[in-house]
Design an enzyme around this catalytic site. Structure first.
Site, PDB file in Angstrom:
ATOM      1  N   PRO A   1      46.051  33.056  28.883  1.00 55.76           N
ATOM      2  CA  PRO A   1      46.655  32.321  30.001  1.00 55.76           C
ATOM      3  C   PRO A   1      46.044  32.672  31.355  1.00 55.76           C
ATOM      4  O   PRO A   1      46.040  33.836  31.738  1.00 55.76           O
ATOM      5  CB  PRO A   1      48.112  32.783  29.937  1.00 55.76           C
ATOM      6  CG  PRO A   1      48.044  34.162  29.363  1.00 55.76           C
ATOM      7  CD  PRO A   1      46.896  34.152  28.390  1.00 55.76           C
TER       8      PRO A   1
ATOM      9  N   ASP B   1      49.890  32.309  32.775  1.00 58.62           N
ATOM     10  CA  ASP B   1      50.315  33.656  33.137  1.00 58.62           C
ATOM     11  C   ASP B   1      50.995  33.558  34.502  1.00 58.62           C
ATOM     12  O   ASP B   1      50.348  33.213  35.490  1.00 58.62           O
ATOM     13  CB  ASP B   1      49.071  34.555  33.207  1.00 58.62           C
ATOM     14  CG  ASP B   1      49.433  36.025  33.246  1.00 58.62           C
ATOM     15  OD1 ASP B   1      50.630  36.349  33.078  1.00 58.62           O
ATOM     16  OD2 ASP B   1      48.518  36.849  33.444  1.00 58.62           O
TER      17      ASP B   1
ATOM     18  N   GLN C   1      37.949  40.919  30.479  1.00 62.25           N
ATOM     19  CA  GLN C   1      39.175  41.062  29.696  1.00 62.25           C
ATOM     20  C   GLN C   1      39.086  42.157  28.629  1.00 62.25           C
ATOM     21  O   GLN C   1      40.017  42.351  27.857  1.00 62.25           O
ATOM     22  CB  GLN C   1      39.554  39.722  29.042  1.00 62.25           C
ATOM     23  CG  GLN C   1      39.867  38.632  30.040  1.00 62.25           C
ATOM     24  CD  GLN C   1      41.043  38.957  30.931  1.00 62.25           C
ATOM     25  OE1 GLN C   1      41.969  39.654  30.534  1.00 62.25           O
ATOM     26  NE2 GLN C   1      41.005  38.496  32.170  1.00 62.25           N
TER      27      GLN C   1
ATOM     28  N   LYS D   1      28.069  37.587  43.239  1.00 68.15           N
ATOM     29  CA  LYS D   1      29.412  37.341  42.772  1.00 68.15           C
ATOM     30  C   LYS D   1      30.056  36.278  43.660  1.00 68.15           C
ATOM     31  O   LYS D   1      29.829  36.261  44.860  1.00 68.15           O
ATOM     32  CB  LYS D   1      30.196  38.650  42.880  1.00 68.15           C
ATOM     33  CG  LYS D   1      31.375  38.693  41.964  1.00 68.15           C
ATOM     34  CD  LYS D   1      32.119  39.996  42.092  1.00 68.15           C
ATOM     35  CE  LYS D   1      33.498  39.698  41.552  1.00 68.15           C
ATOM     36  NZ  LYS D   1      34.305  40.683  41.114  1.00 68.15           N
TER      37      LYS D   1
ATOM     38  N   LYS E   1      35.610  34.819  48.077  1.00 68.46           N
ATOM     39  CA  LYS E   1      36.076  34.094  49.256  1.00 68.46           C
ATOM     40  C   LYS E   1      35.318  34.536  50.495  1.00 68.46           C
ATOM     41  O   LYS E   1      34.965  33.727  51.341  1.00 68.46           O
ATOM     42  CB  LYS E   1      37.573  34.320  49.448  1.00 68.46           C
ATOM     43  CG  LYS E   1      38.406  33.323  48.670  1.00 68.46           C
ATOM     44  CD  LYS E   1      39.881  33.479  48.986  1.00 68.46           C
ATOM     45  CE  LYS E   1      40.697  32.709  47.944  1.00 68.46           C
ATOM     46  NZ  LYS E   1      42.044  33.258  47.792  1.00 68.46           N
TER      47      LYS E   1
END
Ligand SMILES: [Zn+2]
Ligand SMILES: [Zn+2]
Length: 1014
Positions: A56, A95, A573, A612, A615
């Site tokens: 999720p 999630d 993950q 990477k 923002k």
């Protein structure tokens, strides 16, 4: 399933491949006809179930292209396995809880910390805001999925914050509780002072959490008790931990020395004397004597700050080992002084060293990591702010040696980026360390496809630390443990029903399984009848999402779908979802089994320059915004084709419209080319059947040419290879196989071989044309199906506007088709080898021409192939084709170079044991024919450009501005040319300005010429 929809009739292939327009139409086709819902009907009828649980995404931000890449891999698997006849519960999941969502809401509410949140906003409103935020981001994600063509079922989504989910999550805890794996413990945990909660050790190592920070680099000394001037020399970057200092540690096996510095003797490890003295700028020193680390054990030292820290005085009275030297193997003698100070309240190794010796832990901190009054003068000071206060106090007490500043990598909170502090705290732990061997056994059995992520995952699991699952936060699954205020008895409640039944007071109606409501429920102690209150923790959000295999399904579904066949998530993950899924499943089932049989870890997606996406750099490519301007199919194709799924991908927008567009556009135009020709001749797909390497047309067996059989054989080979590569998750090589087949086999080699056979509409060649239609139909349809998992929009568009148009009885959507399987009987390895030889000889012939400056369009009289017997045999078998491709009238073969080619009118090229000789003699007849063919090609191109279909017959073709020689060479071929370009007449003119016409520019041998057709 047969067609009931007629909405496909308005889908047609326009002259240009415009992917974005096409995708819009297909999206609405899918929606209007509820194609995704209809695929769910496969649950009733299929060739097998394949389990799936959606990893999720956290609903705390807008999806970007990195998310899209992973979702495309999932979608590929779903569409492909569905076409193979399986049923897979490809249902969404979200999630919703935890720190990431809480921090997002805090930001929106303009709240600085937890205390302000609780005082100013209150828990009830905060939870409402959290729900609003997740719904807002959910809409973004659903839109991005729809635009990208991710066929995940949104209606059957699970939401990790719903009571029904939480109740099933509690079942995991119940199993742990019953096995003695869930317990309250006093351990050292990583704690974020910003979020005011502890973190799990998995979170500490989370991607991007290590940052370069500046800390003090302090050398200090502790005096050996009862010695005249002996001191232990120690180094730290966290002076505040001296406040909680309890012991010193040395390495038992290393050699330690006493070094005379001025009037003092400093004790440190021998191998570090030189470098440390250099760092301290001490040039006069002398090693006096040496000893083994072990012999220092038990030595007492004077803790210099006892007078200002009352807690330290108490500590000494509790255990004689406090403020003594111990020896431990973990002491590193390659850095600093080889003497480390231990603060069991602030360090993991320190903590366990103290536990082993039953030395008490001194951790005088409150929730904001400020010192409490046990820390005396440091009372109320935030831990890290105490660093320089401690330095000053040491200075006053002759314990200070030197302080500098040092920049080093230090773990920060993965969400708020505060420097983490290690603290001994009372928390709830899953004792996953106790089941580590089972977990590892389960993990070993899982398929990971690539070695690097497998090793990374296994070595992380080997750490096998207890999992701190309690969080001092608000928006999360409540820890379902109630504790008696009188006798401290604990009770774990595993359902809402059980809670309501055992509640002391009637539970109000709007009761939900969240703080603050769940905290209002009090229970009666079964032991002493006292009142029980809930332990005020929520669960680690990774526990929340890690419960999904059981929590998102019913019991029956869990039996059917878990362990799942396959899962895939980002490499980050390893410490996240892949880990929590595995741990929880082993706890739940008690078996050495993972909840997934295969796990593909994906590399992350970066910007074009390999940075990477963040923002702060402003280089994040949001999925929906990107798809406002670019095609989803092109993105999907590009992301899968560019690199292996495990690789870090540099996403470069510039590359999207290059090769990916070329490949998809070629497939589009090949399909259109087929359709236009097939429709002209009234082709009906149900009149043919391909069996083995023959085509049955009505009841007539149609002959195949070698090129046809070669192409069919290639197709079988590619179906096999492609499917295999998908199975291995090598999406990039899989897509490369399709690309090669479309661009090389079909577009560059096969279609040019058969194209001119379709220019004519002569009845006597109809049979041949029907053969070609059947072949193209069979092949292009198979390719369209194979492309579907990767480029579902284009595949559906072609399926509707070509294949379903020709045969409305086909299934309603390309997704309901059967996955192509290779036909052994069509596979002809010998023929494919022969064609390899053929193409090799053809390319040598081209090379020879190039050397002698003989244009390919000039037909030549003769060619000689000099090669070993077997290769000659191969070319001889397809001789007609060879002559056509090389544009030569006659061929001879020889094992050795014949004498007659030794003179200058022969051009040649060779490679390995093959040589090609071309007669370079100029032949006027042949040249005339060559020019004619070349002009015919230009006229054909113009016909296409002006929108004539191959079957339109032109009234006239005008050609102007040819040089005199070409004009006269051409005279004899005008009629043949007219036939070739499907025109009634062909006229030649001198100066084009003398004729009033709509001229189109073209060129021949670098000279500008003019064409007009109508
Ligand atoms: Zn934090
Ligand atoms: Zn009690």
């Amino acid at each position: 399933m047969t067609a009931k929809s007629d909405t496909n009739s308005n889908l047609s292939l326009t002259g240009d491949y415009k992917p974005q327009e096409l995708e819009k139409e297909i999206r609405s086709f899918w929606e209007k006809n509820q194609i995704r819902d209809k695929l769910e009907l496969r649950e009733q009828e299929n060739k097998g179930f394949l389990g799936y649980v959606e990893g999720p995404p956290t609903l705390n931000g807008v999806p970007h292209i990195g998310h899209a890449r992973g979702r495309v891999m999932k979608d590929i698997r779903y569409r492909w396995k569905t076409m193979q006849g399986y049923y897979m519960p490809f249902w969404a999941g979200w999630d919703c809880q935890g720190l990431p969502v809480e921090l997002e809401v805090e930001k929106l509410l303009g709240v600085k910390n937890k205390r302000e949140l609780l005082e100013r906003v209150g828990q009830e409103r905060f939870i409402e805001e959290c729900k609003k935020v997740i719904m807002r981001y959910y809409r973004e994600w659903a839109e991005a999925d729809s635009r990208m063509g991710i066929f995940i079922d949104q209606k059957k989504a699970y939401w990790t914050y719903l009571d029904s989910y939480i109740e099933r999550e509690w079942q995991y805890l119940k199993h742990a509780w019953e096995q003695g794996l869930l317990e309250e413990g006093h351990y050292v945990v990583a704690y974020c002072p910003g979020c005011q909660t502890s973190l799990s050790s998995a979170e500490v190592g989370y991607e991007g959490s290590y940052k370069e920070v500046e800390d003090p680099s302090l050398y200090f000394k502790f005096k050996k008790t009862d010695s005249k001037d002996d001191y232990f020399l120690v180094w730290t970057t966290m002076p505040f931990t001296i406040i909680t200092d309890t012991m010193l540690a040395v390495n038992p096996k290393a050699e330690y020395v006493r070094v005379r510095v001025g009037g003092e003797f400093w004790i440190m490890v021998r191998q570090r004397v030189e470098p440390v003295m250099q760092e301290l700028s001490i040039s006069k020193f002398e090693i006096i004597d040496s000893m083994l680390g072990k012999s220092l054990e038990g030595t007492h030292y004077d803790f210099p700050l006892s007078d200002i820290i009352p807690g330290q005085k108490d500590l000494e009275s509790k255990n004689p080992m406090v403020h003594t030297v111990i020896s431990e193997d973990f002491v590193d003698v390659n850095t600093a002084t080889g003497v480390v100070h231990l603060s069991p309240g602030n360090g993991e190794d320190d903590f366990w060293a103290a536990q082993r010796r039953k030395v008490p832990v001194f951790a005088p901190f409150d929730d904001e990591v400020k010192f409490t009054k046990e820390a005396g003068v440091f009372n109320g000071v935030f831990a890290r702010d105490a660093d320089y206060l401690v330095v000053e106090e040491l200075r006053n007490r002759n314990a200070f040696v030197q302080v500098k500043k040092v920049k080093h990598e230090y773990p920060t909170c993965w969400r708020s980026h505060h420097k983490l502090v290690w603290l001994a705290r009372k928390e709830y732990f899953l004792r996953t360390d106790k089941i580590n061997s089972k977990v590892l056994e389960a993990a070993e059995r899982i398929e990971y496809y690539f070695d690097e992520p497998k090793n990374r995952f296994l070595s992380f699991l080997k750490e096998g630390k207890p999992w701190c699952i309690s969080r001092e936060r608000v928006w999360g699954t409540p820890l379902p443990i109630w504790k008696c205020e009188k006798c401290s008895q604990k009770k774990l409640v595993a359902s809402k029903k059980e809670l309501v039944e055992n509640a002391l007071e009637k539970v109000p109606e709007n009761f939900e399984l969240h703080k603050p409501w769940v905290d209002h429920v009090r229970l009666k102690c079964p032991n002493c009848e006292g009142t029980m209150h809930r332990e005020d923790f929520v669960l680690d959000t990774w526990h929340n999402s890690g419960a999904s295999p059981y929590a998102r399904f019913t019991d029956a579904q869990f039996e059917e779908f878990v362990p799942t066949d396959f899962l895939t998530e980002g490499i980050d993950q390893t410490r996240g979802w892949a880990n929590s899924l595995l741990l929880e499943h082993v706890i739940l089932t008690g078996k050495a089994e993972g909840p997934y049989r295969a796990f593909l870890f994906q590399g992350l997606t970066q910007d074009a320059r390999g940075r990477k996406m963040s923002k702060s750099l402003g280089n994040v490519l949001e999925t929906t915004k990107l798809l406002d301007k670019y095609s989803a199919d092109l993105c999907r194709f590009y992301m899968m084709r560019k690199c292996a799924p495990i690789d870090f991908m540099n996403f470069d927008l510039q590359e999207l419209n290059r090769r990916p567009y070329q490949v998809l556009s070629t497939l589009y135009h090949l399909s259109r080319f087929f359709l236009q020709n097939a429709e002209f001749d009234g082709f009906e797909p149900d009149r043919y059947r391909i069996s083995g390497n023959k085509i049955l047309w009505d009841r007539v067996l149609l002959e195949l040419q070698p090129a046809d059989r070669w192409m069919l054989s290639k197709l079988q080979e590619k179906i096999e290879e492609y499917t295999q590569k998908l199975e291995l998750c090598e999406f990039n090589t899989a897509v490369a196989i399709l690309e090669d087949f479309v661009i090389e086999t079909l577009s560059r080699l096969y279609v040019p071989m058969i194209r001119k056979e379709l220019w004519t509409d002569a009845p006597e060649t109809l049979e041949r044309r029907e053969t070609i239609y059947a072949l193209l139909h069979h092949t292009l349809k198979a390719i369209t199906l194979l492309f579907n998992p990767v480029t579902p929009f284009l595949s559906e568009a072609l399926y509707q506007s070509v294949y379903r148009k020709l045969d409305p009885k086909l299934p309603e959507s390309v997704n309901m088709e059967n996955w192509p399987v290779p036909d052994e009987k069509m596979l002809d390895k010998d023929l494919m080898e022969q064609f390899e030889v053929l193409f090799k000889c053809v390319s040598l012939a081209y090379a020879a021409r190039q050397q002698a400056k003989l244009k390919r369009r000039w037909p030549l009289a003769k060619l000689v192939v000099v090669a070993p017997e077997k290769m000659i045999e191969a070319v001889r078998n397809v001789e007609q084709l060879f002559l056509e491709l090389t544009n030569v009238k006659d061929v001879e073969y020889a094992l050795k170079v014949p004498d007659y080619v030794e003179c200058s009118i022969w051009a040649s090229a060779s490679e390995g044991d093959v040589s090609i000789f071309l007669s370079a003699k100029r032949d006027e007849t042949l040249l005339g024919e060559g020019i004619m063919r070349d002009l015919a090609r230009r006229v054909q191109a113009l016909r296409k450009e002006l929108g004539f279909v191959p079957t339109d017959v032109l009234d006239v073709v005008h050609i102007a501005q040819l040089d005199d020689e070409s004009q006269s060479l051409l005279q004899a071929y005008l009629e043949e040319m007219a036939e070739l370009v499907r025109s009634k007449k062909v006229y030649l003119h001198g100066d084009h300005t003398l004729v009033e016409a709509d001229w189109h520019e073209s060129e021949l041998d670098g000279r500008r010429i003019y064409l007009n057709i109508h």
